[in-house]
Scaffold this active site. Structure first.
Site, PDB file in Angstrom:
ATOM      1  N   TYR A 178      14.856  14.840  -6.299  1.00 30.61           N
ATOM      2  CA  TYR A 178      13.426  14.556  -6.325  1.00 30.61           C
ATOM      3  C   TYR A 178      13.065  13.494  -5.304  1.00 30.61           C
ATOM      4  O   TYR A 178      13.719  12.447  -5.244  1.00 30.61           O
ATOM      5  CB  TYR A 178      13.045  14.068  -7.726  1.00 30.61           C
ATOM      6  CG  TYR A 178      11.554  13.954  -7.972  1.00 30.61           C
ATOM      7  CD1 TYR A 178      10.822  15.065  -8.368  1.00 30.61           C
ATOM      8  CD2 TYR A 178      10.892  12.750  -7.798  1.00 30.61           C
ATOM      9  CE1 TYR A 178       9.455  14.972  -8.591  1.00 30.61           C
ATOM     10  CE2 TYR A 178       9.517  12.639  -8.023  1.00 30.61           C
ATOM     11  CZ  TYR A 178       8.812  13.761  -8.426  1.00 30.61           C
ATOM     12  OH  TYR A 178       7.463  13.671  -8.654  1.00 30.61           O
ATOM     13  N   PHE A 252       2.260  14.445  -4.172  1.00 33.13           N
ATOM     14  CA  PHE A 252       3.355  14.617  -3.209  1.00 33.13           C
ATOM     15  C   PHE A 252       4.644  14.728  -4.000  1.00 33.13           C
ATOM     16  O   PHE A 252       4.946  13.838  -4.809  1.00 33.13           O
ATOM     17  CB  PHE A 252       3.458  13.415  -2.274  1.00 33.13           C
ATOM     18  CG  PHE A 252       4.669  13.475  -1.355  1.00 33.13           C
ATOM     19  CD1 PHE A 252       4.539  13.854  -0.032  1.00 33.13           C
ATOM     20  CD2 PHE A 252       5.949  13.176  -1.834  1.00 33.13           C
ATOM     21  CE1 PHE A 252       5.656  13.925   0.804  1.00 33.13           C
ATOM     22  CE2 PHE A 252       7.063  13.246  -1.004  1.00 33.13           C
ATOM     23  CZ  PHE A 252       6.915  13.628   0.320  1.00 33.13           C
ATOM     24  N   GLU A 253       5.389  15.806  -3.775  1.00 34.86           N
ATOM     25  CA  GLU A 253       6.738  15.891  -4.320  1.00 34.86           C
ATOM     26  C   GLU A 253       7.535  16.767  -3.376  1.00 34.86           C
ATOM     27  O   GLU A 253       7.012  17.775  -2.894  1.00 34.86           O
ATOM     28  CB  GLU A 253       6.769  16.595  -5.693  1.00 34.86           C
ATOM     29  CG  GLU A 253       5.990  15.932  -6.788  1.00 34.86           C
ATOM     30  CD  GLU A 253       6.125  16.653  -8.143  1.00 34.86           C
ATOM     31  OE1 GLU A 253       6.462  15.990  -9.127  1.00 34.86           O
ATOM     32  OE2 GLU A 253       5.885  17.868  -8.190  1.00 34.86           O
ATOM     33  N   ILE A 254       8.758  16.370  -3.102  1.00 35.64           N
ATOM     34  CA  ILE A 254       9.702  17.297  -2.484  1.00 35.64           C
ATOM     35  C   ILE A 254      10.858  17.344  -3.462  1.00 35.64           C
ATOM     36  O   ILE A 254      11.476  16.306  -3.728  1.00 35.64           O
ATOM     37  CB  ILE A 254      10.165  16.836  -1.092  1.00 35.64           C
ATOM     38  CG1 ILE A 254       8.958  16.726  -0.149  1.00 35.64           C
ATOM     39  CG2 ILE A 254      11.205  17.823  -0.524  1.00 35.64           C
ATOM     40  CD1 ILE A 254       9.311  16.290   1.270  1.00 35.64           C
TER      41      ILE A 254
END
Ligand code: GDP
Ligand code: MN
Length: 386
Positions: A178, A252-254
């Site tokens: 994450y 926002f997340e990767i």
């Protein structure tokens, strides 16, 4: 005091500019945006920004999701803007609306009452559907089954720096699950019972306490004979320890889809869903993701993209440029107005002012990064960095 880390610490994958490795193999990954037709203009701004600062070199697909069919206008505008594949997917009603066992009229009455109480967005039925969707159903969508990674984007977000490396490749290489940019405290009235429910689940399933859990949950200062009674208060577990309300901002997340599709996370989601809290309270997907990660992950699997310049609404993160972040010579990188050069910067060609907020509010960022940081900030330092 300097701590001895028991694992590799979390550092930026790169500081300053890289020559984008356009010939390197890609990960199975996509950028994903849930969006309504009427948000087209703001969504276009986001896509233009991410194309300019990243995707013009890497050409990842963008999957657009909507609970209603996309308009022709939306589809053609996006097709004209993306540099990779654009996909337009309808979210099935079953994944979007109330769970079948729920008494809809009763839930709607509660939503109305939450709105009248002035709880942020809580009077909007669709907002509850959205938060529940992003908390759990999103991950098991048929439309995403071929991807291992997603990068979540939203209308009206801005990227300020050139992202000259492939974050999916780096996440995979460094064994991350994450990645986030901004951490902040949750609005407490949206989730009075969320922390307690998750803490009960943790206890019930004998899940060991991780470093990240300790970072976000503070031990109660109450003398031990009184502690069981503290469990009656909000945002506390059965023994009285309290949640800081700190969480990663999920616009926002990767992140790794397999983790969220996996049985540990999905079981937790199903348990939370059954409590009805996505409708009888207004649990946000950001708080749900964060508490789940903090309960289930070792800290070194979480990554702070502190080298990314990022804004949504009025919160932003702006790294100062690295010493050669503006001067880097490249066939591929654009020219533009860059932020003033500051000592110790790590960004690449950032078009924001690195002298202003680095990350708001820094309290939560520092708190959640503690397990991944050698030097723990003192109370004074941590307040000063706000
Ligand atoms: P905020 O960031 O918490 O203020 O919430 P937003 O209104 O930005 O919603 C979060 C994301 O969900 C955005 O990408 C929205 O476009 C999307 N979204 C919210 N509600 C709906 C909805 O009813 N339908 C669709 N298709 N998208 C939604
Ligand atoms: Mn938003």
């Amino acid at each position: 005091a300097v701590r001895q880390p028991d694992h590799e610490l979390d550092e930026p994958f790169y500081t300053s500019c890289q020559e984008p490795a356009i010939d390197q193999p890609r990960e199975k990954a996509a950028m994903v945006m849930l969006v309504r037709n009427q948000e087209l203009m703001k969504a276009l701004k986001t896509v233009q920004s991410i194309e300019k600062h990243f995707n013009q070199w890497f050409h990842y697909p963008i999957v657009f999701l909507n609970d209603e069919p996309f308009s022709k206008e939306f589809i053609s505008a996006m097709n004209a803007t993306v540099s990779g594949e654009a996909r337009f997917e309808l979210v099935p009603k079953k994944e979007w609306l109330f769970p079948e066992w729920m008494d809809v009229a009763d839930a709607q009455a509660s939503i109305k009452a939450q709105g009248e109480a002035g709880i942020l967005y809580a009077g909007l039925e669709t907002y509850h559907h959205m938060c529940r969707f992003y908390s759990g159903k999103f991950y098991t969508l048929e439309a995403l089954k071929d991807y291992a990674w997603y990068w979540r984007i939203e209308p009206d977000v801005e990227f300020y720096c050139s992202i000259t490396y492939d974050p999916f490749v780096e996440m995979a290489k460094h064994d991350k699950v994450y990645g986030f940019t901004i951490a902040l405290p949750e609005e407490p009235r949206t989730c009075p019972s969320l922390f307690r429910k998750i803490a009960d689940y943790k206890e019930l399933n004998n899940i060991p306490t991780t470093e990240l859990w300790k970072a976000t949950v503070a031990a109660s200062w109450v003398p031990w004979p009184l502690r069981p009674f503290m469990g009656w208060f909000r945002h506390r577990d059965r023994s009285g320890d309290g949640w800081s309300l700190c969480h990663y901002w999920s616009n926002f997340e990767i992140a790794n889809l397999d983790f969220f599709r996996g049985k540990d996370y999905q079981r937790l989601f199903e348990y939370l869903d059954k409590t009805g809290g996505f409708y009888y309270e207004r649990w946000g997907d950001a708080a749900v993701h964060s508490l789940a990660l903090h309960m289930l992950l070792p800290s070194h699997k979480v990554h702070h993209f502190e080298d990314f310049g990022y804004r949504h609404d009025w919160y932003y993160q702006c790294p100062a440029n690295a010493p050669n972040g503006q001067l880097f010579e490249s066939k591929l990188l654009p020219d533009g107005p860059y932020s003033p050069e500051l000592e110790g910067g790590i960004g690449c060609r950032c078009e924001c002012d690195g002298r202003r907020t680095r990350n708001f509010p820094a309290y939560c960022t520092n708190k959640l990064k503690e397990p991944n940081t050698v030097k723990r900030l003192s109370m004074v330092e941590s307040v000063r960095s706000w």
